[in-house]
Design a protein around this motif. Sequence first.
Motif, short mmCIF file in Angstrom:
data_model
loop_
_atom_site.label_atom_id
_atom_site.label_comp_id
_atom_site.label_asym_id
_atom_site.label_seq_id
_atom_site.Cartn_x
_atom_site.Cartn_y
_atom_site.Cartn_z
N LYS A 174 20.60 27.57 11.74
CA LYS A 174 19.52 27.95 10.82
C LYS A 174 18.84 29.28 11.15
O LYS A 174 18.26 29.90 10.27
CB LYS A 174 18.48 26.83 10.69
CG LYS A 174 17.73 26.49 11.95
CD LYS A 174 16.67 25.41 11.59
CE LYS A 174 15.76 25.11 12.76
NZ LYS A 174 16.41 24.33 13.82
N ASP A 175 18.95 29.74 12.39
CA ASP A 175 18.28 31.01 12.74
C ASP A 175 19.21 32.22 12.65
O ASP A 175 18.85 33.31 13.09
CB ASP A 175 17.69 30.92 14.15
CG ASP A 175 16.64 29.82 14.24
OD1 ASP A 175 15.90 29.64 13.25
OD2 ASP A 175 16.57 29.14 15.28
N ARG A 176 20.40 32.05 12.12
CA ARG A 176 21.38 33.14 12.13
C ARG A 176 21.38 34.01 10.87
O ARG A 176 22.32 34.77 10.64
CB ARG A 176 22.80 32.56 12.31
CG ARG A 176 22.97 31.70 13.54
CD ARG A 176 22.82 32.46 14.83
NE ARG A 176 22.83 31.50 15.94
CZ ARG A 176 23.94 31.01 16.49
NH1 ARG A 176 25.12 31.42 16.09
NH2 ARG A 176 23.86 30.10 17.46
N LYS A 177 20.40 33.83 10.00
CA LYS A 177 20.30 34.66 8.80
C LYS A 177 21.59 34.64 7.96
O LYS A 177 22.07 35.68 7.49
CB LYS A 177 19.95 36.11 9.17
CG LYS A 177 18.62 36.26 9.92
CD LYS A 177 18.30 37.73 10.21
CE LYS A 177 16.88 37.92 10.73
NZ LYS A 177 16.59 37.16 11.98
N ILE A 178 22.12 33.44 7.79
CA ILE A 178 23.37 33.26 7.03
C ILE A 178 23.19 33.74 5.58
O ILE A 178 22.22 33.36 4.92
CB ILE A 178 23.77 31.76 6.99
CG1 ILE A 178 23.86 31.16 8.41
CG2 ILE A 178 25.07 31.55 6.21
CD1 ILE A 178 24.89 31.78 9.29
N THR A 179 24.11 34.59 5.10
CA THR A 179 24.06 35.03 3.70
C THR A 179 25.19 34.43 2.87
O THR A 179 25.16 34.49 1.64
CB THR A 179 24.18 36.56 3.58
OG1 THR A 179 25.46 36.95 4.12
CG2 THR A 179 23.07 37.27 4.33
N LYS A 180 26.21 33.87 3.56
CA LYS A 180 27.36 33.34 2.83
C LYS A 180 28.12 32.35 3.70
O LYS A 180 28.22 32.54 4.92
CB LYS A 180 28.29 34.50 2.45
CG LYS A 180 29.29 34.18 1.38
CD LYS A 180 29.64 35.42 0.56
CE LYS A 180 28.55 35.79 -0.43
NZ LYS A 180 28.89 36.92 -1.29
N VAL A 181 28.63 31.31 3.07
CA VAL A 181 29.50 30.36 3.77
C VAL A 181 30.93 30.62 3.28
O VAL A 181 31.15 30.82 2.08
CB VAL A 181 29.07 28.90 3.47
CG1 VAL A 181 30.11 27.91 3.99
CG2 VAL A 181 27.70 28.62 4.08
N MET A 182 31.89 30.67 4.23
CA MET A 182 33.27 30.93 3.83
C MET A 182 34.18 29.84 4.38
O MET A 182 34.01 29.39 5.51
CB MET A 182 33.72 32.31 4.30
CG MET A 182 35.07 32.73 3.71
SD MET A 182 35.33 34.55 3.72
CE MET A 182 35.43 34.90 5.44
N THR A 183 35.16 29.41 3.57
CA THR A 183 36.14 28.43 4.02
C THR A 183 37.48 28.75 3.38
O THR A 183 37.66 29.83 2.80
CB THR A 183 35.68 26.98 3.70
OG1 THR A 183 36.56 26.05 4.36
CG2 THR A 183 35.71 26.70 2.20
N ILE A 184 38.43 27.82 3.53
CA ILE A 184 39.76 28.03 2.97
C ILE A 184 40.11 26.77 2.19
O ILE A 184 39.71 25.67 2.59
CB ILE A 184 40.75 28.35 4.13
CG1 ILE A 184 42.11 28.80 3.64
CG2 ILE A 184 40.91 27.18 5.07
CD1 ILE A 184 42.97 29.39 4.77
N GLU A 185 40.80 26.93 1.05
CA GLU A 185 41.13 25.73 0.28
C GLU A 185 42.15 24.89 1.05
O GLU A 185 42.92 25.43 1.83
CB GLU A 185 41.66 26.11 -1.11
CG GLU A 185 42.95 26.93 -1.08
CD GLU A 185 43.53 27.13 -2.49
OE1 GLU A 185 43.48 26.20 -3.31
OE2 GLU A 185 44.02 28.22 -2.76
N ALA A 186 42.21 23.55 0.87
CA ALA A 186 41.40 22.79 -0.04
C ALA A 186 40.38 21.95 0.72
O ALA A 186 39.25 21.80 0.27
CB ALA A 186 42.28 21.84 -0.86
#
Lengths: 194, 194
Positions: A47-59
């Motif tokens: 929560k303290d990492r200033k996340i701007t985007k979550v990325m993953t790979i399908e599926a």
Amino acid sequence: MNYLKERILKDGKVYPNNVLKVDSFLNHQIDPAVVNAVEKLMYEHFKDRKITKVMTIEASGIAPAIMVANRFNVPMLFAKKTVPSTLKNQERYHALVHSYTKNTDSDVIVSKQYINKDDHILIIDDFLANGEAAKGLVSIAHQAGATVAGVGIVIEKSFQPGRHLLEEMGLDVYSICRIQSLEDGKVTFVDGDE
Amino acid sequence: MNYLKERILKDGKVYPNNVLKVDSFLNHQIDPAVVNAVEKLMYEHFKDRKITKVMTIEASGIAPAIMVANRFNVPMLFAKKTVPSTLKNQERYHALVHSYTKNTDSDVIVSKQYINKDDHILIIDDFLANGEAAKGLVSIAHQAGATVAGVGIVIEKSFQPGRHLLEEMGLDVYSICRIQSLEDGKVTFVDGDE
């Protein structure tokens, strides 16, 4: 012992060659209680990492990733294994991801439009074993000049080299369940729970 | 006009051959505000149908489906395009799904373990065009003797035959956005919004 570990012990099935089948609650049928627990623990850790985007790979990364992105209130982006007809070669980043299970290489792609150098990306996946998928996502983030703020994994096979490989790159790897061994059909966690 | 329609008008891109690109908020990058709106409208429409399970098909159906399943507090099940090594032939239902875009047939599978005759299944998908994916999911539900409680779609291309085909099977099809036409690069909705 956290809820995920309890579910693995209750509903996971160990197969030969270190296969852990969790398709009753994580990667075929998905129990909302499981992804809710994932979301809460990931948020607490990052929560303290200033996340701007979550990325993953399908599926199978998509379900935990969208729940985590929803908690952070940031967009989720998933790398695709097939190229959409509307995305030209020069408009995408790509990475080769080797599958040890299938002994194949697949090219995964992300549109250049959706990551940039100001992004702090949290990579989420259901499993970490050899680290190939995570390494591909890290490469894509770096191609965009973005910062990888961390790698969040639901189930880590700690007896395989994935974590080491990512830590060598200086990344913070947080796994909800770290599995020490699947020998003799029994799940043993790194912290001694079994 | 609902939030999804607003986003389509603002961020959707129309390409030749009736392609509507929504990868900035629905099927590559996914905006949590979009899946939250989907979840709320789907719940409102289907809340009295005694839903026991949400079913979709990988990959782009997964994000809206898990959010809807979470709202109903029931498991989500996604049909797979590749067969896991741990799932024997006699342990799975399957259906052939034709892709008009790629002109290919793919066999999608679901483990028999996770659907049964007492299930009331809500099918969720991001797009409805020719109805091939939804038809495959309906077939799998019926192979298990389960009831299809409804089909929930984010974006329907109402000028293609999918809705008609599903309604002919007696199914309730609910689409958040019904697109009348993509002619001349312009999105027109069935209810006249444009």
